[in-house]
Design a protein around this motif. Structure first.
Motif, short mmCIF file in Angstrom:
data_model
loop_
_atom_site.label_atom_id
_atom_site.label_comp_id
_atom_site.label_asym_id
_atom_site.label_seq_id
_atom_site.Cartn_x
_atom_site.Cartn_y
_atom_site.Cartn_z
N ILE A 1 6.72 1.27 4.20
CA ILE A 1 7.01 -0.03 3.61
C ILE A 1 7.32 -1.10 4.67
O ILE A 1 6.77 -2.20 4.63
CB ILE A 1 8.20 0.06 2.65
CG1 ILE A 1 7.89 1.03 1.52
CG2 ILE A 1 8.58 -1.31 2.09
CD1 ILE A 1 9.11 1.41 0.73
N ASP B 1 0.89 -1.16 0.00
CA ASP B 1 0.00 0.00 0.00
C ASP B 1 0.93 1.21 0.00
O ASP B 1 1.66 1.46 0.95
CB ASP B 1 -0.88 -0.01 1.25
CG ASP B 1 -1.84 1.16 1.31
OD1 ASP B 1 -1.62 2.16 0.58
OD2 ASP B 1 -2.81 1.09 2.07
N TRP B 2 0.93 1.98 -1.10
CA TRP B 2 1.88 3.08 -1.26
C TRP B 2 1.61 4.24 -0.32
O TRP B 2 2.43 5.14 -0.21
CB TRP B 2 1.87 3.56 -2.71
CG TRP B 2 2.32 2.48 -3.64
CD1 TRP B 2 1.53 1.78 -4.51
CD2 TRP B 2 3.63 1.94 -3.78
NE1 TRP B 2 2.28 0.84 -5.17
CE2 TRP B 2 3.57 0.92 -4.74
CE3 TRP B 2 4.85 2.22 -3.17
CZ2 TRP B 2 4.69 0.18 -5.11
CZ3 TRP B 2 5.95 1.48 -3.54
CH2 TRP B 2 5.87 0.48 -4.50
N ASP B 3 0.47 4.25 0.39
CA ASP B 3 0.16 5.32 1.33
C ASP B 3 0.67 5.02 2.74
O ASP B 3 0.54 5.85 3.63
CB ASP B 3 -1.35 5.56 1.37
CG ASP B 3 -1.88 6.07 0.04
OD1 ASP B 3 -1.16 6.84 -0.64
OD2 ASP B 3 -3.02 5.71 -0.32
#
Length: 51
Positions: A14, A9-11
């Motif tokens: 990591i 999920d890039w929001d």
């Protein structure tokens, strides 16, 4: 044999999304990826963040 991919999920950060045992993470971009306009002027959220 199939590869087991991790979908990120890039929001979210990591590292917490990775399986247990990871102590660091990085994303390597394709050498020809186009960065969004103005990315050079982005501010760091903390001193450890690289832009």
């Amino acid at each position: 044999m199939l590869l087991d991919y991790i979908r990120l999920d890039w929001d979210l950060p990591i590292l917490p999304q990775l399986p247990n045992g990871f102590k660091s993470a990085a994303i390597l971009f394709h050498p020809f990826i186009q960065m969004p306009n103005g990315w050079e002027k982005s501010k760091r959220e903390n001193p450890y963040q690289n832009i």
